[in-house]
Scaffold this motif. Structure first.
Motif, PDB file in Angstrom:
ATOM      1  N   HIS A   1       0.849  -1.181   0.000  1.00  0.00           N
ATOM      2  CA  HIS A   1       0.000   0.000   0.000  1.00  0.00           C
ATOM      3  C   HIS A   1       0.884   1.230   0.000  1.00  0.00           C
ATOM      4  O   HIS A   1       1.631   1.484   0.948  1.00  0.00           O
ATOM      5  N   ALA A   2       0.813   1.994  -1.072  1.00  0.00           N
ATOM      6  CA  ALA A   2       1.572   3.235  -1.178  1.00  0.00           C
ATOM      7  C   ALA A   2       0.633   4.394  -0.864  1.00  0.00           C
ATOM      8  O   ALA A   2      -0.300   4.676  -1.614  1.00  0.00           O
ATOM      9  N   ALA A   3       0.873   5.060   0.253  1.00  0.00           N
ATOM     10  CA  ALA A   3       0.010   6.174   0.665  1.00  0.00           C
ATOM     11  C   ALA A   3       0.150   7.324  -0.324  1.00  0.00           C
ATOM     12  O   ALA A   3       1.248   7.795  -0.599  1.00  0.00           O
ATOM     13  N   GLN A   4      -0.966   7.756  -0.878  1.00  0.00           N
ATOM     14  CA  GLN A   4      -0.968   8.836  -1.851  1.00  0.00           C
ATOM     15  C   GLN A   4      -1.880   9.977  -1.416  1.00  0.00           C
ATOM     16  O   GLN A   4      -2.458  10.673  -2.221  1.00  0.00           O
ATOM     17  N   GLY A   5      -1.997  10.162  -0.125  1.00  0.00           N
ATOM     18  CA  GLY A   5      -2.823  11.238   0.375  1.00  0.00           C
ATOM     19  C   GLY A   5      -4.281  10.840   0.459  1.00  0.00           C
ATOM     20  O   GLY A   5      -4.671   9.723   0.159  1.00  0.00           O
ATOM     21  N   GLY A   6      -5.106  11.770   0.867  1.00  0.00           N
ATOM     22  CA  GLY A   6      -6.523  11.475   0.999  1.00  0.00           C
ATOM     23  C   GLY A   6      -6.790  10.546   2.172  1.00  0.00           C
ATOM     24  O   GLY A   6      -6.033  10.484   3.136  1.00  0.00           O
ATOM     25  N   LEU A   7      -7.872   9.809   2.070  1.00  0.00           N
ATOM     26  CA  LEU A   7      -8.268   8.908   3.143  1.00  0.00           C
ATOM     27  C   LEU A   7      -7.886   7.466   2.858  1.00  0.00           C
ATOM     28  O   LEU A   7      -8.307   6.567   3.577  1.00  0.00           O
ATOM     29  N   ALA A   8      -7.092   7.225   1.815  1.00  0.00           N
ATOM     30  CA  ALA A   8      -6.706   5.859   1.488  1.00  0.00           C
ATOM     31  C   ALA A   8      -5.770   5.307   2.556  1.00  0.00           C
ATOM     32  O   ALA A   8      -4.816   5.962   2.964  1.00  0.00           O
ATOM     33  N   ASN A   9      -6.061   4.111   3.034  1.00  0.00           N
ATOM     34  CA  ASN A   9      -5.230   3.443   4.035  1.00  0.00           C
ATOM     35  C   ASN A   9      -5.431   1.939   3.879  1.00  0.00           C
ATOM     36  O   ASN A   9      -6.278   1.505   3.092  1.00  0.00           O
ATOM     37  N   PRO A  10      -4.663   1.115   4.586  1.00  0.00           N
ATOM     38  CA  PRO A  10      -4.813  -0.336   4.404  1.00  0.00           C
ATOM     39  C   PRO A  10      -6.196  -0.880   4.719  1.00  0.00           C
ATOM     40  O   PRO A  10      -6.490  -2.022   4.398  1.00  0.00           O
ATOM     41  N   PHE A  11      -7.066  -0.072   5.351  1.00  0.00           N
ATOM     42  CA  PHE A  11      -8.391  -0.544   5.732  1.00  0.00           C
ATOM     43  C   PHE A  11      -9.494  -0.024   4.816  1.00  0.00           C
ATOM     44  O   PHE A  11     -10.641  -0.419   4.947  1.00  0.00           O
ATOM     45  N   SER A  12      -9.159   0.874   3.895  1.00  0.00           N
ATOM     46  CA  SER A  12     -10.195   1.571   3.140  1.00  0.00           C
ATOM     47  C   SER A  12     -10.686   0.811   1.927  1.00  0.00           C
ATOM     48  O   SER A  12     -11.750   1.104   1.398  1.00  0.00           O
ATOM     49  N   GLY A  13      -9.920  -0.159   1.436  1.00  0.00           N
ATOM     50  CA  GLY A  13     -10.310  -0.881   0.243  1.00  0.00           C
ATOM     51  C   GLY A  13      -9.865  -0.216  -1.042  1.00  0.00           C
ATOM     52  O   GLY A  13     -10.043  -0.770  -2.129  1.00  0.00           O
ATOM     53  N   GLN A  14      -9.258   0.990  -0.959  1.00  0.00           N
ATOM     54  CA  GLN A  14      -8.813   1.677  -2.160  1.00  0.00           C
ATOM     55  C   GLN A  14      -7.485   1.138  -2.684  1.00  0.00           C
ATOM     56  O   GLN A  14      -7.034   1.535  -3.749  1.00  0.00           O
ATOM     57  N   VAL A  15      -6.855   0.236  -1.937  1.00  0.00           N
ATOM     58  CA  VAL A  15      -5.563  -0.290  -2.382  1.00  0.00           C
ATOM     59  C   VAL A  15      -5.735  -1.381  -3.425  1.00  0.00           C
ATOM     60  O   VAL A  15      -4.787  -1.765  -4.089  1.00  0.00           O
ATOM     61  N   THR A  16      -6.941  -1.882  -3.588  1.00  0.00           N
ATOM     62  CA  THR A  16      -7.151  -2.997  -4.502  1.00  0.00           C
ATOM     63  C   THR A  16      -6.936  -2.577  -5.946  1.00  0.00           C
ATOM     64  O   THR A  16      -6.231  -3.232  -6.700  1.00  0.00           O
ATOM     65  N   GLY A  17      -7.521  -1.462  -6.351  1.00  0.00           N
ATOM     66  CA  GLY A  17      -7.392  -1.015  -7.723  1.00  0.00           C
ATOM     67  C   GLY A  17      -7.994  -2.036  -8.680  1.00  0.00           C
ATOM     68  O   GLY A  17      -8.944  -2.738  -8.373  1.00  0.00           O
ATOM     69  N   ALA A  18      -7.419  -2.105  -9.868  1.00  0.00           N
ATOM     70  CA  ALA A  18      -7.937  -3.009 -10.894  1.00  0.00           C
ATOM     71  C   ALA A  18      -7.019  -4.196 -11.137  1.00  0.00           C
ATOM     72  O   ALA A  18      -7.245  -4.968 -12.058  1.00  0.00           O
ATOM     73  N   ARG A  19      -5.984  -4.357 -10.331  1.00  0.00           N
ATOM     74  CA  ARG A  19      -5.005  -5.412 -10.598  1.00  0.00           C
ATOM     75  C   ARG A  19      -5.621  -6.797 -10.517  1.00  0.00           C
ATOM     76  O   ARG A  19      -5.355  -7.651 -11.350  1.00  0.00           O
ATOM     77  N   TYR A  20      -6.448  -7.031  -9.521  1.00  0.00           N
ATOM     78  CA  TYR A  20      -6.989  -8.364  -9.312  1.00  0.00           C
ATOM     79  C   TYR A  20      -8.392  -8.529  -9.870  1.00  0.00           C
ATOM     80  O   TYR A  20      -9.071  -9.497  -9.555  1.00  0.00           O
ATOM     81  N   THR A  21      -8.837  -7.613 -10.696  1.00  0.00           N
ATOM     82  CA  THR A  21     -10.122  -7.776 -11.371  1.00  0.00           C
ATOM     83  C   THR A  21      -9.910  -8.119 -12.837  1.00  0.00           C
ATOM     84  O   THR A  21     -10.833  -8.018 -13.639  1.00  0.00           O
ATOM     85  N   THR A  22      -8.704  -8.543 -13.195  1.00  0.00           N
ATOM     86  CA  THR A  22      -8.423  -8.926 -14.562  1.00  0.00           C
ATOM     87  C   THR A  22      -8.944 -10.331 -14.824  1.00  0.00           C
ATOM     88  O   THR A  22      -9.448 -11.021 -13.938  1.00  0.00           O
ATOM     89  N   ARG A  23      -8.770 -10.779 -16.054  1.00  0.00           N
ATOM     90  CA  ARG A  23      -9.241 -12.104 -16.438  1.00  0.00           C
ATOM     91  C   ARG A  23      -8.439 -13.197 -15.745  1.00  0.00           C
ATOM     92  O   ARG A  23      -8.965 -14.264 -15.453  1.00  0.00           O
ATOM     93  N   TYR A  24      -7.167 -12.932 -15.496  1.00  0.00           N
ATOM     94  CA  TYR A  24      -6.298 -13.920 -14.869  1.00  0.00           C
ATOM     95  C   TYR A  24      -5.692 -13.324 -13.601  1.00  0.00           C
ATOM     96  O   TYR A  24      -4.540 -12.867 -13.603  1.00  0.00           O
ATOM     97  N   PRO A  25      -6.418 -13.293 -12.497  1.00  0.00           N
ATOM     98  CA  PRO A  25      -5.883 -12.670 -11.276  1.00  0.00           C
ATOM     99  C   PRO A  25      -4.673 -13.390 -10.704  1.00  0.00           C
ATOM    100  O   PRO A  25      -3.890 -12.779  -9.981  1.00  0.00           O
ATOM    101  N   PHE A  26      -4.484 -14.662 -11.030  1.00  0.00           N
ATOM    102  CA  PHE A  26      -3.328 -15.382 -10.499  1.00  0.00           C
ATOM    103  C   PHE A  26      -2.015 -14.823 -11.023  1.00  0.00           C
ATOM    104  O   PHE A  26      -0.967 -15.012 -10.411  1.00  0.00           O
ATOM    105  N   ARG A  27      -2.055 -14.103 -12.134  1.00  0.00           N
ATOM    106  CA  ARG A  27      -0.828 -13.517 -12.699  1.00  0.00           C
ATOM    107  C   ARG A  27      -0.351 -12.304 -11.906  1.00  0.00           C
ATOM    108  O   ARG A  27       0.761 -11.810 -12.126  1.00  0.00           O
ATOM    109  N   GLU A  28      -1.169 -11.794 -11.005  1.00  0.00           N
ATOM    110  CA  GLU A  28      -0.804 -10.611 -10.232  1.00  0.00           C
ATOM    111  C   GLU A  28      -0.146 -10.960  -8.897  1.00  0.00           C
ATOM    112  O   GLU A  28       0.327 -10.069  -8.194  1.00  0.00           O
ATOM    113  N   VAL A  29      -0.120 -12.234  -8.531  1.00  0.00           N
ATOM    114  CA  VAL A  29       0.443 -12.641  -7.248  1.00  0.00           C
ATOM    115  C   VAL A  29       1.950 -12.392  -7.247  1.00  0.00           C
ATOM    116  O   VAL A  29       2.651 -12.758  -8.196  1.00  0.00           O
TER     117      VAL A  29
END
Length: 448
Positions: A277-305
């Protein structure tokens, strides 16, 4: 169950008498999958597998097996009610709420807190009439790996569960010497009410065990990608509800394990890869859910591990097995393990940490990359159409006295414009030389 490959079954001729072979379904070493696969048409093998799952507290999977024989012609209502009663008692005594492993589980859950009452209608849209004023609409489930329904269910239901009952085992594979003590010390500071234990696979460290913060911490002088380590990991999976793989240098907040068990408490098919989790200001934190982004919503999420950095349910790890010992490095070994989890029907929901460093270079071991491509069929990694260890397409042909036309069936598959395939013929005791025809014409064909 999702799969990146495709399977087809081609019948050839009349089916002969099945060679029935006695299979000891009372053998306790068989998994529930093996029991069902041993006799797929026998409803009693499914009932036995269902009872095994109830004993393992995997009630959601047991419910699916029971649903699969609900309308079986050989099972009457009285027999079905006996096994359904066993499952109802197990649900009533479960420490955690109903498992939600699929969107259908979410939509059919009887707890009203998962559905938000409808507050209004969009003007100009046609709606069913009469429209119930109390109707509740579930959120839409997105495409591909959209695990938000599990997160929402955890937020609504998991306070009813007991985190003290979770058995969590941490498997650590340090990249540098002298990191084992630092990792064990960091784990001892975690706020976690369940039973915590850890094993470090460190070839350059001294073997030993100790008790830290009430948990058993063990160091083994062997690499994590070894057959010996695989045996230990299988044992760990049998004795744990949740297994956390750690690889490299990780810096986490003291609530990491608590957050991990919070999500895992509502679903038995949730894999939680660690992400930085790279803090980029605002209210984003490890608990907010904003760290997910679109990386693991791809067709092959296992490639992001990122290497072996993920939390896996113990029963699922027991079914898919440990990391493949043929790999030399944990980068591709982690992705190959994630591919097996993906094929097992798991969802991927990232878990944020402050720092995730020491991940191996994916280009450091070309042999590992080639092995990964051979074991994980997907369009992204396989740019060339050729023969691999695990094909994209598998065609199964049951054959009985099919010597006259078996070659025509096989050649029709091999003449397709796809090379990444395999043909498997099951000769069911043919007496007309079918086996000899196969050996003579396809003995040297690796795809058959």
């Amino acid at each position: 169950m999702r799969d990146t490959g495709h399977t087809a079954v081609l019948p050839t001729g009349a089916s002969g008498a099945v060679n029935r072979r006695f299979i000891d379904l009372e053998n306790q070493s068989l998994t529930h999958y093996e029991r069902v696969e041993a006799q797929p048409r026998n409803p009693w093998s499914r009932f036995r597998a269902m009872l095994d799952l109830v004993a393992r507290n995997d009630l959601a999977q047991a419910q699916r097996l029971l649903d699969g024989v609900t309308y079986h012609p050989r099972i009457d209502d009285d027999i079905l009610s006996i096994y359904a009663g066993h499952l109802r008692l197990a649900w009533a005594s479960a420490a955690l709420p109903l498992r939600i492993d699929t969107p259908a589980d979410y939509l059919s859950n009887p707890d009203g807190r998962l559905l938000t009452p409808l507050r209004g209608l969009t003007a100009g849209r046609k709606v069913p009439k009469p429209f119930p004023p109390h109707m509740a609409l579930p959120p839409l489930v997105g495409e591909r790996n959209d695990a938000r329904f599990i997160e929402e269910a955890a937020a609504a239901l998991i306070p009813r569960g007991r985190a003290e009952a979770v058995r969590l085992h941490v498997i650590y594979s340090p990249k540098a010497p002298a990191r084992v003590e630092r990792a064990f010390e960091s784990l001892s500071r975690q706020v976690f009410p369940g039973r915590l234990s850890a094993t470090a696979f460190a070839p350059n460290e001294t073997e030993g065990s100790r008790t830290v913060a009430g948990g058993a911490f063990e160091t083994l002088a062997q690499p994590i990608l070894s057959p010996e380590a695989g045996t230990h990991i299988r044992r760990i999976a049998e004795e744990s509800d949740l297994v956390l793989f750690l690889d490299g240098a990780i810096s986490a907040d003291e609530l990491l394990l608590m957050r991990m068990c919070w999500h895992a408490g509502v679903s038995g098919r949730l894999v939680q890869p660690l992400v930085e989790h790279a803090a980029q200001g605002g209210l984003a934190n490890p608990f907010s859910g904003q760290v997910t982004g679109a990386r693991y919503t791809t067709r092959y999420p296992f490639r992001e591990v990122q290497g072996l950095n993920m939390a896996v349910p113990g029963p699922i790890l027991q079914d898919v097995g440990p990391p493949d010992s043929r790999f030399r490095d944990t980068f591709h070994a982690g992705r190959e393990l994630a591919f097996r989890l993906f094929n097992e029907g798991c969802w991927f929901a990232p878990l944020a940490v402050r720092q995730l460093a020491g991940i191996s270079d994916p280009k450091a071991h070309p042999d590992d990359a080639a092995l990964y491509r051979g074991l994980c069929p997907n369009d992204w990694d396989r740019k060339k159409d050729k023969t691999y260890d695990t094909p994209k397409v598998s065609v199964y042909i049951p054959a009985y006295n099919a010597s006259r036309f078996i070659r025509r069936a096989i050649d029709s598959v091999l003449e397709q414009d796809v090379q990444d395939l395999t043909v498997c013929i099951a000769d069911d005791g043919s007496a007309d030389g079918t086996k000899e025809v196969l050996e003579r014409h396809y003995g040297g064909e690796p795809r058959v």
